[in-house]
Design a protein around this motif. Structure first.
Motif, short mmCIF file in Angstrom:
data_model
loop_
_atom_site.label_atom_id
_atom_site.label_comp_id
_atom_site.label_asym_id
_atom_site.label_seq_id
_atom_site.Cartn_x
_atom_site.Cartn_y
_atom_site.Cartn_z
N TYR A 9 43.02 40.03 45.53
CA TYR A 9 41.77 39.83 44.79
C TYR A 9 42.09 38.95 43.57
CZ TYR A 9 37.43 41.56 42.45
OH TYR A 9 36.20 41.67 41.83
N ILE A 11 41.36 36.63 40.36
CA ILE A 11 40.39 36.54 39.27
C ILE A 11 40.77 35.34 38.41
CG2 ILE A 11 39.41 37.65 37.22
CD1 ILE A 11 40.04 40.33 38.35
N ARG A 39 35.64 35.12 36.17
CA ARG A 39 35.67 35.87 34.91
C ARG A 39 35.85 34.88 33.78
NH1 ARG A 39 39.85 38.01 31.74
NH2 ARG A 39 39.31 39.90 30.57
N HIS A 87 31.32 42.74 38.80
CA HIS A 87 32.28 43.73 38.30
C HIS A 87 31.91 44.13 36.88
CE1 HIS A 87 35.94 46.04 38.27
NE2 HIS A 87 35.91 45.80 36.96
N TYR A 128 33.78 49.80 44.58
CA TYR A 128 35.25 49.78 44.44
C TYR A 128 35.60 50.01 42.97
CZ TYR A 128 35.14 45.10 42.32
OH TYR A 128 34.91 44.04 41.46
N GLY A 130 38.51 49.11 39.83
CA GLY A 130 39.64 48.32 39.33
C GLY A 130 40.39 49.23 38.37
N VAL A 165 41.58 48.65 43.64
CA VAL A 165 42.54 47.57 43.40
C VAL A 165 43.24 47.85 42.07
CG1 VAL A 165 41.38 45.75 44.72
CG2 VAL A 165 40.79 46.09 42.32
N SER A 187 44.84 42.92 42.23
CA SER A 187 44.05 41.90 41.58
C SER A 187 44.97 41.16 40.62
CB SER A 187 42.92 42.58 40.82
OG SER A 187 42.10 41.59 40.27
C1 LIG Z 1 38.45 44.27 33.81
C2 LIG Z 1 38.56 44.23 35.16
C3 LIG Z 1 39.22 45.28 35.87
N1 LIG Z 1 39.31 45.25 37.22
C4 LIG Z 1 38.78 44.20 37.89
C5 LIG Z 1 38.94 44.22 39.40
F1 LIG Z 1 40.19 43.91 39.71
F2 LIG Z 1 38.12 43.33 39.95
F3 LIG Z 1 38.66 45.43 39.88
N2 LIG Z 1 38.15 43.19 37.30
C6 LIG Z 1 38.00 43.14 35.95
N3 LIG Z 1 37.41 42.18 35.39
#
Ligand SMILES: C=C1C=NC(C(F)(F)F)=NC1=N
Ligand SMILES: Cc1ncsc1CCOP(=O)(O)O
Length: 210
Positions: A9, A11, A39, A87, A128, A130, A165, A187
């Motif tokens: 994943y 970002i 992001r 998210h 889900y 994070g 994740v 991630s």
């Molecule tokens: C602060 C965050 C924490 N987790 C995730 C993710 F990995 F997508 F779950 N994204 C974010 N922006």
């Protein structure tokens, strides 16, 4: 989204890479990332029209590549870009409000560190979680003390089966420990976005995760 899509994943925002963001995402997709989150946040992040236009270009790349496009925090932008998901951090818009504004097809993810936060998120309809920061990270300025993969193991031992994740300081050396703890994926931001060869960095992570 199905569980396999959480495996790698990626970002990124324009301030997470010295490359052209579109080129960086193209390379990451070629390297095998399975999901992307836009992001655009923190120092030198784009705002307003520039943010929306960049988001639109990255959204197109994900649509062509057939990977989910997720937007961080910004519900209006997620709707405007017809994102596959959004998210929400713990400090952002409450999940119940997001769910009211978004179509039920929208995947909604939540940051969670404790069993309480995780259980609340599941009750509120999160798709889900994070969990992190797993390890030390310099990407998120206000990142809290790393919780390590043990935090994921604890959530699994508490009976949670929701897709999880791990996030925070993850690279090819420690990604396996996150998966062994019970994550469905990892991630990453800088391990890929700051690599000289982004495609190779993503590919190496995929090999570890397989
Ligand atoms: C602060 C965050 C924490 N987790 C995730 C993710 F990995 F997508 F779950 N994204 C974010 N922006
Ligand atoms: C957004 C976020 N949330 C917890 S750590 C983090 C930053 C992860 O970045 P990196 O993968 O470069 O450590």
């Amino acid at each position: 989204m199905n569980k396999e899509q959480y495996l790698l994943y990626f970002i990124m925002g324009s301030n997470n890479t010295d490359k052209n963001p579109e080129d960086a995402l193209h390379e990451a997709v070629k390297g095998g990332v399975t999901c992307f989150q836009f992001r655009e946040k923190g120092q030198d992040a784009a705002e307003g029209t520039a943010k929306k236009e960049l988001g639109g270009r990255l959204r197109k790349i994900c649509r062509k590549a057939g990977i989910p496009f997720i937007v961080n925090d910004d519900v209006d932008l997620a709707m405007e870009l017809e994102a596959d998901g959004i998210h929400a951090g713990q400090e952002d818009t409450p999940l119940v409000d997001i769910k009211k504004q978004c179509p039920s097809s929208m995947t909604v993810g939540v940051s969670a560190k404790t069993v309480d936060e995780a259980e609340q998120a599941v009750q509120d309809g999160a798709d889900y979680l994070g969990v992190g920061p797993m390890f030390a990270t310099s990407t998120k300025e206000d990142a809290e003390t790393p919780v390590g993969p043990g935090a994921i193991r604890m959530l699994r031992e508490s009976g949670l089966s929701i897709p999880i994740v791990g996030i925070g300081g993850i690279d090819t050396d420690n990604a396996e420990s996150v998966m062994e703890a019970g994550a469905d994926g990892v991630s990453v931001i800088s391990a890929v976005s700051r690599a000289d060869d982004i495609q190779q960095a993503a590919g190496k992570l995929r090999e570890v995760l397989r």
